[in-house]
Design an enzyme around this catalytic site. Structure first.
Site, PDB file in Angstrom:
ATOM      1  N   LYS A 201       0.858  -1.189   0.000  1.00 37.65           N
ATOM      2  CA  LYS A 201       0.000   0.000   0.000  1.00 37.65           C
ATOM      3  C   LYS A 201       0.889   1.232   0.000  1.00 37.65           C
ATOM      4  CE  LYS A 201      -3.518   2.472   2.570  1.00 37.65           C
ATOM      5  NZ  LYS A 201      -4.598   2.371   3.560  1.00 37.65           N
ATOM      6  N   LYS A 255      -2.279  -1.487  -3.753  1.00 39.64           N
ATOM      7  CA  LYS A 255      -3.123  -0.300  -3.677  1.00 39.64           C
ATOM      8  C   LYS A 255      -2.285   0.959  -3.757  1.00 39.64           C
ATOM      9  CE  LYS A 255      -6.085   1.985  -0.394  1.00 39.64           C
ATOM     10  NZ  LYS A 255      -6.365   2.080   1.002  1.00 39.64           N
TER      11      LYS A 255
HETATM   12  C1  PBG Z   1      -7.363   3.514   5.619  1.00 40.25           C
HETATM   13  C2  PBG Z   1      -7.659   3.292   4.185  1.00 40.25           C
HETATM   14  C3  PBG Z   1      -7.479   4.218   3.149  1.00 40.25           C
HETATM   15  C4  PBG Z   1      -8.042   3.645   2.009  1.00 40.25           C
HETATM   16  C5  PBG Z   1      -8.512   2.381   2.367  1.00 40.25           C
HETATM   17  N1  PBG Z   1      -8.246   2.167   3.724  1.00 40.25           N
HETATM   18  C6  PBG Z   1      -6.949   5.607   3.145  1.00 40.25           C
HETATM   19  C7  PBG Z   1      -5.628   5.912   3.694  1.00 40.25           C
HETATM   20  O1  PBG Z   1      -4.774   5.045   3.832  1.00 40.25           O
HETATM   21  O2  PBG Z   1      -5.444   7.071   3.995  1.00 40.25           O
HETATM   22  C8  PBG Z   1      -8.120   4.335   0.674  1.00 40.25           C
HETATM   23  C9  PBG Z   1      -9.193   3.866  -0.239  1.00 40.25           C
HETATM   24  C10 PBG Z   1      -9.561   4.815  -1.322  1.00 40.25           C
HETATM   25  O3  PBG Z   1      -8.930   5.886  -1.521  1.00 40.25           O
HETATM   26  O4  PBG Z   1     -10.523   4.504  -2.022  1.00 40.25           O
HETATM   27  N2  PBG Z   1      -6.329   2.896   6.208  1.00 40.25           N
END
Ligand code: PBG
Length: 331
Positions: A201, A255
């Site tokens: 991520k 992601k």
């Molecule tokens: C939180 C999380 C995030 C997303 C999914 N879980 C945001 C972040 O890490 O700030 C992002 C999903 C999206 O942008 O659609 N941990």
């Protein structure tokens, strides 16, 4: 070896729709889609999210209706994210392991209404519950401390599993959390609850609308670069994936999606593990903005992007387009 022109004319196979269908290498079906849904308080509530046009937060009854819609469309799984009321957010995010929080109420309601006809994936991270919008606990200096956070994430994961979650998806990027959650699930009587780790991520600029949706955007000071990955790194993503598999992840996620399809491909080549990608909020919003600006036909833009995930090697995709795409696929 490839033949040469004119013995080989690759256009021959493209001449008619039947032939294109016959030669198609990648199939996208509704079963490839996981539908992220935002939960809000109240009853009969739908709150459109301005930065995510076409996506709303739903109160628990609305989430149940969406889950039934998903089943009818052939979507196998929903992913839940709460917009925690601000009076329940705290420095330590304790609402994350409250058995009566919005998440747990939504999980139980979907389970009651839909039985095992749909999978329920739940996000593990503290950002929807903290007053500072970070995914973990802060030490005195504003640094997200790893091991203290992992201990709390375990409580959060068990809380979700006890409410009936099928897939725990840690999105926090703490080191060692997959092992800790796996052990706790095994010891806690949930051996069949899966873990889909957000293994690779990235610290991405594409999460903005999501943070609006869960109400953490305005709260977040600074960034998440001390735990989410540097977008410049690919080798490191493979190390993250290797560790999470070793620690007990059943499947892994990359992601965001489209800007990281090379990572999906590399993970798929290197490991025998199902790999999912998350087409995140900013990707969705860009397509919507592009379509509204006349870049191209919206449905065609959506389907072209979704099939790219499959072509890159994804087992499935988390996408806010899940219902729309399933409708298109179902004709
Ligand atoms: C939180 C999380 C995030 C997303 C999914 N879980 C945001 C972040 O890490 O700030 C992002 C999903 C999206 O942008 O659609 N941990």
């Amino acid at each position: 070896m490839i033949g040469s022109y004119p013995n080989t004319r690759l256009r021959r196979a493209r001449a008619h729709a039947w032939s294109r269908a016959m030669h198609r290498e990648t199939m996208l079906t509704p079963a490839d889609l996981i539908w992220p849904l935002f939960v809000t308080s109240g009853q009969g509530v739908e709150e459109p999210i301005a930065s995510l046009p076409g996506v709303s937060r739903w109160s628990v009854d609305g989430i149940v209706a969406r889950a039934k819609e998903a089943i009818n469309l052939g979507i196998p799984c929903i992913a839940l994210f709460p917009n925690t009321p601000s009076d329940q957010r705290s420095e330590d995010g304790a609402a994350a392991y409250d058995p009566d929080n919005l998440m747990c109420r939504a999980i139980r309601a979907v389970r009651d209404a839909c039985g095992n006809d749909i999978g329920i994936l739940t996000d593990v991270a503290l950002d929807p519950y903290t007053t500072h919008g970070q995914d973990g606990l802060l030490d005195g200096r504003g640094y997200v401390s790893n091991d203290d956070t992992v201990a709390v994430l375990v409580d959060q994961a068990l809380n979700q599993a006890e409410a009936g979650a099928d897939i725990i998806a840690p999105s926090d990027m703490m080191d060692g959390r997959v092992r800790a959650i796996r052990m706790a699930l095994e010891m806690g009587g949930h051996p069949n609850v899966q873990i889909m780790s957000y293994a690779a991520k990235y610290a991405s600029a594409f999460y903005g609308p999501f943070r609006d949706a869960v109400g953490s955007g305005g709260l977040l000071k600074g960034d998440k670069k001390s735990y989410q990955m540097d977008p410049a790194n690919g080798e490191e993503a493979l190390r993250e994936v290797a560790l999470d598999i070793q620690e007990g992840a059943d499947s892994v996620m990359v992601k965001p999606g489209l800007a990281y399809l090379d990572i999906v491909w590399r993970v798929k080549e290197r490991f025998d593990v199902p790999v999912f990608a998350y087409q995140v909020s900013g990707e969705y919003a860009l397509i919507e903005a592009g379509a509204a600006a006349g870049v191209g036909d919206r449905d065609a833009l959506v389907m072209e992007k979704l099939v790219a995930f499959k072509r890159a090697g994804c087992t499935g995709v988390l996408t806010y387009y899940a219902a729309d795409a399933a409708r298109l696929l179902n004709g």
